[in-house]
Design an enzyme around this catalytic site. Sequence first.
Site, PDB file in Angstrom:
ATOM      1  CG  LEU A  40      -2.109  -0.878   1.321  1.00 51.28           C
ATOM      2  CD1 LEU A  40      -2.790  -0.709   2.679  1.00 51.28           C
ATOM      3  CD2 LEU A  40      -3.088  -0.574   0.214  1.00 51.28           C
ATOM      4  CG  ASP A  41       0.373   4.354  -2.856  1.00 50.92           C
ATOM      5  OD1 ASP A  41       1.197   3.575  -3.355  1.00 50.92           O
ATOM      6  OD2 ASP A  41      -0.525   4.916  -3.515  1.00 50.92           O
ATOM      7  CE  LYS A  42       6.052   7.096   5.666  1.00 50.18           C
ATOM      8  NZ  LYS A  42       7.394   7.748   5.762  1.00 50.18           N
TER       9      LYS A  42
END
Length: 205
Positions: A40-42
């Site tokens: 997942l994106d940060k």
Amino acid sequence: MIDILYEDRDIVVCIKPIGMDAEHELPQELGGEIFTVHRLDKGVGGVMVYAKNKAAAADLSRQIQAGEMIKEYVALVEGCPQESGDWEDLLFKDSRKNKVYVVNRKRTGVKAARLTYRRLSEGERSLVCVRLYTGRSHQIRVQFSSRGFPLVGDHKYGSRGPEKEIMLFSCYLRFSVHGSPMSYSAFPSWAENFAKTARIFENRY
């Protein structure tokens, strides 16, 4: 603290908080090695599964490659897309800018991307449930933005609202462990009023 939904000798299922590097913090919390099979994106949170050994990582990766792992997300978007959609695009990532673009033709570095979605609410801002069939960088954010529906809070891809967090959350995972199907769901605070939609998953898969 990371909210752990399930753990055994092979896997751990948890809710990744926004802004947290779970790959770094989970091993410290669990006291052991973990293997990442999806990301997942940060700036995005939600339900994730990690392997605790190489055999489990290989099995989960195989399920992803075979399209057997079901991954769904809730997103709040600007505007009102059609009730449902099946979108396929070609995406190119500019690593220097850490930004992804929809392009018209195949070339080096371009990857195919597909998602389907269902609209759960409509208005100036609409809630959608998205199923990913490919796991490209920034995929949901780019594919919605390219059609004029940027995610609320996603200033990199066109949102103009005051929100500082991207309204995107990994809400549902379904996969198998030792041949037994497992599924987990969770909803973010901004979608709590739509938590009842979790019942949709029970009938569809």
